[in-house]
Scaffold this motif. Structure first.
Motif, PDB file in Angstrom:
ATOM      1  N   ASP A  38     -66.188  61.017  41.853  1.00  0.00           N
ATOM      2  CA  ASP A  38     -66.112  59.655  41.334  1.00  0.00           C
ATOM      3  C   ASP A  38     -65.932  59.668  39.812  1.00  0.00           C
ATOM      4  OD1 ASP A  38     -66.060  56.906  41.704  1.00  0.00           O
ATOM      5  OD2 ASP A  38     -68.221  56.701  41.364  1.00  0.00           O
ATOM      6  N   VAL A  39     -66.652  60.541  39.137  1.00  0.00           N
ATOM      7  CA  VAL A  39     -66.507  60.657  37.681  1.00  0.00           C
ATOM      8  C   VAL A  39     -65.101  61.142  37.322  1.00  0.00           C
ATOM      9  CG1 VAL A  39     -67.300  61.953  35.652  1.00  0.00           C
ATOM     10  CG2 VAL A  39     -68.960  60.969  37.223  1.00  0.00           C
ATOM     11  N   LEU A  40     -64.592  62.101  38.092  1.00  0.00           N
ATOM     12  CA  LEU A  40     -63.242  62.607  37.830  1.00  0.00           C
ATOM     13  C   LEU A  40     -62.189  61.507  38.028  1.00  0.00           C
ATOM     14  CD1 LEU A  40     -61.668  65.152  37.062  1.00  0.00           C
ATOM     15  CD2 LEU A  40     -61.448  65.625  39.496  1.00  0.00           C
ATOM     16  N   THR A  41     -62.354  60.712  39.066  1.00  0.00           N
ATOM     17  CA  THR A  41     -61.427  59.602  39.297  1.00  0.00           C
ATOM     18  C   THR A  41     -61.508  58.584  38.161  1.00  0.00           C
ATOM     19  OG1 THR A  41     -61.727  59.902  41.663  1.00  0.00           O
ATOM     20  CG2 THR A  41     -60.746  57.833  40.952  1.00  0.00           C
ATOM     21  N   THR A  42     -62.712  58.304  37.704  1.00  0.00           N
ATOM     22  CA  THR A  42     -62.886  57.352  36.606  1.00  0.00           C
ATOM     23  C   THR A  42     -62.281  57.873  35.314  1.00  0.00           C
ATOM     24  OG1 THR A  42     -64.923  56.589  37.648  1.00  0.00           O
ATOM     25  CG2 THR A  42     -64.597  56.009  35.351  1.00  0.00           C
ATOM     26  N   THR A  43     -62.434  59.166  35.045  1.00  0.00           N
ATOM     27  CA  THR A  43     -61.820  59.711  33.831  1.00  0.00           C
ATOM     28  C   THR A  43     -60.295  59.711  33.927  1.00  0.00           C
ATOM     29  OG1 THR A  43     -62.075  61.971  34.667  1.00  0.00           O
ATOM     30  CG2 THR A  43     -63.779  61.155  33.191  1.00  0.00           C
ATOM     31  N   LEU A  44     -59.779  59.909  35.128  1.00  0.00           N
ATOM     32  CA  LEU A  44     -58.323  59.834  35.306  1.00  0.00           C
ATOM     33  C   LEU A  44     -57.822  58.408  35.050  1.00  0.00           C
ATOM     34  CD1 LEU A  44     -55.764  61.344  36.063  1.00  0.00           C
ATOM     35  CD2 LEU A  44     -56.245  60.819  38.444  1.00  0.00           C
ATOM     36  N   VAL A  45     -58.560  57.429  35.545  1.00  0.00           N
ATOM     37  CA  VAL A  45     -58.202  56.024  35.277  1.00  0.00           C
ATOM     38  C   VAL A  45     -58.258  55.756  33.771  1.00  0.00           C
ATOM     39  CG1 VAL A  45     -58.968  53.635  35.573  1.00  0.00           C
ATOM     40  CG2 VAL A  45     -58.848  55.154  37.541  1.00  0.00           C
ATOM     41  N   GLY A  46     -59.295  56.276  33.117  1.00  0.00           N
ATOM     42  CA  GLY A  46     -59.411  56.092  31.671  1.00  0.00           C
ATOM     43  C   GLY A  46     -58.263  56.750  30.918  1.00  0.00           C
ATOM     44  N   ALA A  47     -57.856  57.933  31.348  1.00  0.00           N
ATOM     45  CA  ALA A  47     -56.752  58.621  30.678  1.00  0.00           C
ATOM     46  C   ALA A  47     -55.447  57.851  30.832  1.00  0.00           C
ATOM     47  CB  ALA A  47     -56.610  60.039  31.244  1.00  0.00           C
ATOM     48  N   ILE A  48     -55.224  57.318  32.031  1.00  0.00           N
ATOM     49  CA  ILE A  48     -54.003  56.519  32.233  1.00  0.00           C
ATOM     50  C   ILE A  48     -54.064  55.244  31.401  1.00  0.00           C
ATOM     51  CG2 ILE A  48     -52.655  55.229  33.943  1.00  0.00           C
ATOM     52  CD1 ILE A  48     -53.488  57.365  35.972  1.00  0.00           C
ATOM     53  N   ALA A  49     -55.253  54.660  31.275  1.00  0.00           N
ATOM     54  CA  ALA A  49     -55.399  53.448  30.457  1.00  0.00           C
ATOM     55  C   ALA A  49     -55.152  53.748  28.982  1.00  0.00           C
ATOM     56  CB  ALA A  49     -56.788  52.855  30.661  1.00  0.00           C
ATOM     57  N   VAL A  50     -55.629  54.894  28.504  1.00  0.00           N
ATOM     58  CA  VAL A  50     -55.382  55.266  27.105  1.00  0.00           C
ATOM     59  C   VAL A  50     -53.883  55.473  26.874  1.00  0.00           C
ATOM     60  CG1 VAL A  50     -55.718  57.132  25.415  1.00  0.00           C
ATOM     61  CG2 VAL A  50     -57.668  56.213  26.658  1.00  0.00           C
ATOM     62  N   GLU A  51     -53.240  56.144  27.830  1.00  0.00           N
ATOM     63  CA  GLU A  51     -51.792  56.356  27.700  1.00  0.00           C
ATOM     64  C   GLU A  51     -51.043  55.025  27.690  1.00  0.00           C
ATOM     65  OE1 GLU A  51     -47.759  56.570  28.784  1.00  0.00           O
ATOM     66  OE2 GLU A  51     -49.239  55.951  30.266  1.00  0.00           O
ATOM     67  N   ALA A  52     -51.469  54.094  28.542  1.00  0.00           N
ATOM     68  CA  ALA A  52     -50.817  52.780  28.581  1.00  0.00           C
ATOM     69  C   ALA A  52     -51.045  52.013  27.282  1.00  0.00           C
ATOM     70  CB  ALA A  52     -51.336  51.980  29.772  1.00  0.00           C
ATOM     71  N   ALA A  53     -52.238  52.146  26.710  1.00  0.00           N
ATOM     72  CA  ALA A  53     -52.526  51.445  25.455  1.00  0.00           C
ATOM     73  C   ALA A  53     -51.739  52.039  24.293  1.00  0.00           C
ATOM     74  CB  ALA A  53     -54.023  51.504  25.164  1.00  0.00           C
ATOM     75  N   LEU A  54     -51.624  53.364  24.261  1.00  0.00           N
ATOM     76  CA  LEU A  54     -50.895  53.996  23.158  1.00  0.00           C
ATOM     77  C   LEU A  54     -49.393  53.725  23.234  1.00  0.00           C
ATOM     78  CD1 LEU A  54     -52.675  57.458  22.822  1.00  0.00           C
ATOM     79  CD2 LEU A  54     -52.818  55.493  21.289  1.00  0.00           C
ATOM     80  N   SER A  55     -48.844  53.711  24.443  1.00  0.00           N
ATOM     81  CA  SER A  55     -47.411  53.488  24.570  1.00  0.00           C
ATOM     82  C   SER A  55     -47.057  52.006  24.694  1.00  0.00           C
ATOM     83  CB  SER A  55     -46.865  54.244  25.777  1.00  0.00           C
ATOM     84  OG  SER A  55     -47.432  53.723  26.957  1.00  0.00           O
ATOM     85  N   ARG A  56     -48.082  51.165  24.797  1.00  0.00           N
ATOM     86  CA  ARG A  56     -47.911  49.706  24.927  1.00  0.00           C
ATOM     87  C   ARG A  56     -47.006  49.341  26.105  1.00  0.00           C
ATOM     88  NH1 ARG A  56     -49.946  46.977  20.409  1.00  0.00           N
ATOM     89  NH2 ARG A  56     -50.326  48.365  18.669  1.00  0.00           N
ATOM     90  N   ARG A  57     -47.255  50.021  27.231  1.00  0.00           N
ATOM     91  CA  ARG A  57     -46.500  49.730  28.457  1.00  0.00           C
ATOM     92  C   ARG A  57     -47.453  49.145  29.488  1.00  0.00           C
ATOM     93  NH1 ARG A  57     -43.770  55.328  29.592  1.00  0.00           N
ATOM     94  NH2 ARG A  57     -45.332  55.110  31.187  1.00  0.00           N
ATOM     95  N   VAL A  58     -46.943  48.241  30.293  1.00  0.00           N
ATOM     96  CA  VAL A  58     -47.771  47.631  31.333  1.00  0.00           C
ATOM     97  C   VAL A  58     -47.415  48.143  32.728  1.00  0.00           C
ATOM     98  CG1 VAL A  58     -48.238  45.539  30.013  1.00  0.00           C
ATOM     99  CG2 VAL A  58     -46.231  45.648  31.491  1.00  0.00           C
ATOM    100  N   GLU A  59     -46.477  49.072  32.800  1.00  0.00           N
ATOM    101  CA  GLU A  59     -46.088  49.594  34.112  1.00  0.00           C
ATOM    102  C   GLU A  59     -47.189  50.443  34.744  1.00  0.00           C
ATOM    103  OE1 GLU A  59     -43.997  50.329  31.382  1.00  0.00           O
ATOM    104  OE2 GLU A  59     -42.603  48.680  31.720  1.00  0.00           O
ATOM    105  N   SER A  60     -48.143  50.873  33.961  1.00  0.00           N
ATOM    106  CA  SER A  60     -49.222  51.721  34.469  1.00  0.00           C
ATOM    107  C   SER A  60     -50.342  50.925  35.133  1.00  0.00           C
ATOM    108  CB  SER A  60     -49.823  52.545  33.324  1.00  0.00           C
ATOM    109  OG  SER A  60     -48.833  53.329  32.715  1.00  0.00           O
ATOM    110  N   VAL A  61     -50.356  49.636  34.970  1.00  0.00           N
ATOM    111  CA  VAL A  61     -51.451  48.822  35.504  1.00  0.00           C
ATOM    112  C   VAL A  61     -51.545  48.909  37.039  1.00  0.00           C
ATOM    113  CG1 VAL A  61     -52.369  46.486  35.683  1.00  0.00           C
ATOM    114  CG2 VAL A  61     -51.496  47.307  33.508  1.00  0.00           C
ATOM    115  N   PRO A  62     -50.450  48.839  37.788  1.00  0.00           N
ATOM    116  CA  PRO A  62     -50.596  49.002  39.250  1.00  0.00           C
ATOM    117  C   PRO A  62     -51.153  50.367  39.647  1.00  0.00           C
ATOM    118  CG  PRO A  62     -48.463  48.053  38.741  1.00  0.00           C
ATOM    119  CD  PRO A  62     -49.080  48.458  37.445  1.00  0.00           C
ATOM    120  N   ILE A  63     -50.804  51.399  38.899  1.00  0.00           N
ATOM    121  CA  ILE A  63     -51.356  52.728  39.173  1.00  0.00           C
ATOM    122  C   ILE A  63     -52.860  52.719  38.936  1.00  0.00           C
ATOM    123  CG2 ILE A  63     -51.323  55.148  38.450  1.00  0.00           C
ATOM    124  CD1 ILE A  63     -48.378  54.706  37.697  1.00  0.00           C
TER     125      ILE A  63
END
Length: 110
Positions: A38-63
């Motif tokens: 569960d922690v690993l899944t949460t950190t993966l979600v956090g990493a994808i969110a950081v990538e989406a915030a840095l690149s300012r893309r919203v295509e990652s939200v469904p993922i």
């Protein structure tokens, strides 16, 4: 400034993911491994969110939504499976049908 925050967040998420993998490897019980997953899944979600915030893309939200749902459903399923007590085991000295030499009382027929 945004890049520094992104690097810091990514570093913390990487440390959390490594520690979760170590707990999954060592964890003495199934529940420890479940929490680590569960922690690993949460950190993966956090990493994808950081990538989406840095690149300012919203295509990652469904993922993010799908990955969060998979992690939640997996955790609930395993927790529900672990909460059911195991059936009582028969003692090793007695097998099924063996009553240790004792006879069960019979009802007398009239």
């Amino acid at each position: 400034m945004m890049v520094a925050v992104g690097v810091g967040a990514t570093a913390l998420l990487a440390v959390g993911a490594v520690l979760a993998v170590v707990r999954m490897e060592r964890g003495p019980s199934m529940l420890d491994r479940t929490v680590a997953f569960d922690v690993l899944t949460t950190t993966l979600v956090g990493a994808i969110a950081v990538e989406a915030a840095l690149s300012r893309r919203v295509e990652s939200v469904p993922i993010l939504v799908v990955l969060s749902m998979v992690g939640f459903i997996g955790s609930v399923t395993i927790a529900r499976f672990a909460s059911v007590p195991p059936p009582p085991a028969t003692p090793p000295d007695r097998e099924a049908g063996d009553h240790g030499g004792e006879r069960s009382p019979r009802k007398e027929e009239p």
